[in-house]
Every structure is written in C-alpha cells, then in structure tokens.
Design a protein around this motif. Structure first.
Motif, PDB file in Angstrom:
ATOM      1  N   HIS A 158       0.825  -1.210   0.000  1.00  0.00           N
ATOM      2  CA  HIS A 158       0.000   0.000   0.000  1.00  0.00           C
ATOM      3  C   HIS A 158       0.858   1.259   0.000  1.00  0.00           C
ATOM      4  O   HIS A 158       2.086   1.193   0.159  1.00  0.00           O
ATOM      5  N   ASP A 160       0.589   5.167   1.945  1.00  0.00           N
ATOM      6  CA  ASP A 160      -0.141   6.022   2.890  1.00  0.00           C
ATOM      7  C   ASP A 160      -0.197   7.439   2.304  1.00  0.00           C
ATOM      8  O   ASP A 160       0.253   8.421   2.930  1.00  0.00           O
ATOM      9  N   LEU A 210       9.182   2.510  11.821  1.00  0.00           N
ATOM     10  CA  LEU A 210       8.726   1.598  12.871  1.00  0.00           C
ATOM     11  C   LEU A 210       9.942   1.091  13.620  1.00  0.00           C
ATOM     12  O   LEU A 210      11.067   1.155  13.122  1.00  0.00           O
ATOM     13  N   HIS A 287       4.839  -0.170   0.136  1.00  0.00           N
ATOM     14  CA  HIS A 287       5.248  -0.994   1.276  1.00  0.00           C
ATOM     15  C   HIS A 287       4.014  -1.633   1.910  1.00  0.00           C
ATOM     16  O   HIS A 287       2.897  -1.371   1.481  1.00  0.00           O
ATOM     17  N   ARG A 298       5.148 -11.255  16.108  1.00  0.00           N
ATOM     18  CA  ARG A 298       5.886 -10.087  15.608  1.00  0.00           C
ATOM     19  C   ARG A 298       5.301  -8.852  16.306  1.00  0.00           C
ATOM     20  O   ARG A 298       4.093  -8.641  16.328  1.00  0.00           O
TER      21      ARG A 298
HETATM   22  O1  LIG Z   1       5.165  -3.202   9.488  1.00  0.00           O
HETATM   23  C1  LIG Z   1       3.958  -3.273   9.262  1.00  0.00           C
HETATM   24  O2  LIG Z   1       3.204  -4.003   9.873  1.00  0.00           O
HETATM   25  C2  LIG Z   1       3.374  -2.387   8.182  1.00  0.00           C
HETATM   26  C3  LIG Z   1       3.579  -0.945   8.481  1.00  0.00           C
HETATM   27  C4  LIG Z   1       2.976  -0.078   7.447  1.00  0.00           C
HETATM   28  O3  LIG Z   1       2.687  -0.511   6.372  1.00  0.00           O
HETATM   29  C5  LIG Z   1       2.737   1.311   7.722  1.00  0.00           C
HETATM   30  O4  LIG Z   1       3.022   1.774   8.847  1.00  0.00           O
HETATM   31  O5  LIG Z   1       2.254   2.017   6.823  1.00  0.00           O
END
Ligand SMILES: O=C(O)CCC(=O)C(=O)O
Length: 352
Positions: A158, A160, A210, A287, A298
């Motif tokens: 996707h 953002d 992240l 991503h 996880r």
């Molecule tokens: O690491 C993930 O679970 C996806 C994180 C992600 O796609 C986001 O924060 O936009």
C-alpha cells in the motif's frame, strides 16, 4: 543481480549472514555513518538503524502491547495462546493488518517511547534537520500463524498517500487544506496527519518508520517494501491512471491487491531486522506487511517525524495539537516537567 519488473528495476538489498538487512549504528545526527545511512536511504527508499530501543525498552513495550490488547478484549490472554482466536482478536483493531488500535494509542509507554534520543537521531539523519515533531500512532502485533493459518494477517502492499494527487497537484494547497482543518479532537485526526506528503512539484521528503521489538525474520512476517520504488512512483502513478476510477483523487490510503500489481509483489522484500532496530522509509515507497508463518509473534511500534517549520504547521494548528497532547499526557500521569525531557518537549511541540 536485479529483480526485474516490466518497467522498473528494483535493486537487490544487502543482508548479513543471519539474513538481517544491512543496518547502521548512529552516534549522532551528523556522524559519518549518518551520511552513509542517508545515502542508503536515497538509493533504496528505506534504511535500518540498529539499537534504537534498548532490550529493556523492547520488553516493556511488548508488555504494554499486551496491556492494550487485554484492555480491548477485556480478559487476560497473553499467557494462553489458545485464546488468540479470530473471535477474541476481532476487538483488537485493524485485525487483517495486525494493527493494534483503530486510531492512535495513548499509553504511558507508547508516549514516552516517542522521546527516545536514538529514534530522533535516526529521523534527523534522514530528514537532514534536528528540529522535528513526532506523530502519534499505534502498535503492530502479528500472532504466530504456523499452527493457526486462520490467525494470519493479509500480505499487502500500500501507500499512505494518494499517488495521483501527488503527480496531478500543482502546489501543496490540498495538503494545507487537510492539515489546517485538523482539530486533534478525535484520535483519527492523528492518522489523517500522517498521510499528506504533498505533491511532486513541491517535492517534500516525508519519512515513516517503525521499531521492531523482537528479532524479525522473513517467516515472522511484518514489514516489507519494493526497494527503489520511491523514485519510480510518479511514472507508476501515470502508467496506472485507470486505478483512479477505483481510488479517486483524495483517498489517503491506497491498498492494492496482487492481481493488479503482480510485478511489485514479486519485487517486494521483507526488511528483516533485529529487536530494537528502526526501519525508516520514504513515504513514496510501496510498502506493507507479509503474513507471519512462524511460531513467534511479531511486535512493532509505528512512527513518523517531520520538520517543525513545515508550512502547514500554523500557530493555530500547533496550539491545538500541543493542547491535545497535554490532555493525553495528563490522562496517563505523565508530568510534562519531570517525565518529558527537553528533547521530548520539542518533539511533542510543547511550549518550552
Ligand atoms: O510493518 C507493518 O506491519 C506495516 C507498516 C505499514 O505498512 C505502515 O506503517 O504504513
């Protein structure tokens, strides 16, 4: 060797002998390794920074994730994997993406983590300035799915942001309009804030991130991306204009299934990293996450940081934002004078 798609060559990312993606350790925002990290980021559209959280901070944050989950499902579940069922999990947030919370979360731990100096150094190194604000976001938790495929999240790619607005807009007036309307009265306002990177003609750098809280290998699922896609986004958006019929110009979140972009799913790579490492990526990089198929959970915390002097941060907006954060800090007994560091006060946008 290059993984090839019809129009786009995705560079192969360097990994160490344990399968983890090459990472950088930063002592300060302008140390030589920060320059190398930024060069890597510019080439691949992401970078891994090691040792951003301490092992103790990772453990405390995992414990906080369980506190949040248990508050949503209203029973203790952390020590009994038999209870991690689809029925019980349906109350935890955006279940198919493994996101804990529907909108931003406001626990003491999630807030205090946002003033971590090494996290600030990581974002500052990539953004090229130390004068940053931090966003307010959520946690990720992917249940082990080796013996329970029904607990898997959806493998997805996707953006953002809206890629067609990004190439079609002549200035950042849409971004300004959305951001200046934020009142920070609802937790979803903080998610809206994340997803307006402006347009290609202005060309701001927007960086998402992240921290993985446990060692995260490919079989554990979690973050993956299409290396190098950030440079290809304008061409991709122009080549896929027919998708505007589905998503429109103003949708801030574009998730696309494999059947529409098989070449990008084939080019996407899992960004395996050690506990406490941060992954930072250019918001234009396609991503998402892969499903967990291991026996280990996880765990992650999500972020964004952006320059404090962004044109859309009007004094009125900054004041509303700061007041809303003060209310949230007080709600979890965080004293802005003693629990928030001078760096934290800047990152939260509190008056100094
Ligand atoms: O690491 C993930 O679970 C996806 C994180 C992600 O796609 C986001 O924060 O936009």
């Amino acid at each position: 060797m290059m993984a090839s798609t019809t129009k786009f060559q995705s560079p192969v990312i360097p990994r160490d002998s344990d399968g983890f993606v090459k990472s950088f350790t930063l002592s300060s925002y302008n140390c030589p390794e920060a320059t190398e990290a930024r060069t890597f980021f510019e080439k691949y559209g992401f970078v891994v920074i090691a040792n951003v959280y301490t092992p103790e901070q990772c453990n405390d944050t995992i414990s906080d994730i369980w506190n949040v989950i248990e508050s949503f499902v209203r029973q203790p579940v952390r020590n009994d994997e038999q209870l991690w069922t689809p029925e019980i999990w349906s109350r935890t947030g955006i279940v198919h993406e493994g996101i804990i919370g529907g909108a931003s979360l406001w626990t003491r731990q999630i807030l205090l983590n946002r003033q971590t100096p090494a996290l600030h150094t990581a974002f500052a190194s990539v953004l090229g300035t130390e004068n940053l604000l931090v966003n307010q976001d959520r946690y990720g938790m992917f249940r082990p799915a080796k013996k329970h495929p029904e607990r898997s999240t959806t493998t997805n790619l996707h953006l953002d942001m809206n890629p067609w607005l990004y190439i079609d807009d002549d200035d950042n007036s849409h971004q300004l309009e959305i951001l200046s309307k934020l009142r920070y009265k609802s937790d979803i306002d903080w998610i809206t804030e994340n997803n307006e990177p402006g347009c290609a003609k202005v060309g701001e750098l927007h960086v998402q991130g992240l921290v993985n809280l446990a060692d995260n290998l490919e079989e554990d699922g979690g973050f993956w991306l299409v290396p190098g896609f950030h440079k290809y986004l304008p061409q991709w958006a122009a080549d896929h204009r027919e998708m505007l019929n589905i998503y429109g110009h103003y949708n801030q979140f574009i998730m696309i299934g494999r059947k529409y972009i098989p070449e990008l799913y084939d080019a996407a790579c899992h960004i395996s990293s050690r506990a406490g490492s941060a992954i930072l990526w250019d918001q234009r990089t396609m991503h998402g996450s892969r499903a967990n198929c291991s026996a280990r959970p996880r765990y992650a915390q999500f972020f964004k940081m952006f320059p404090v002097d962004h044109p859309a941060m009007t004094p009125e907006r900054a004041e509303k934002r700061s007041k809303a954060i003060m209310v949230k800090l007080q709600a979890v007994n965080i004293d802005p004078e003693t629990d928030i560091t001078p760096l934290g006060r800047k990152l939260f946008g509190l008056a100094t």
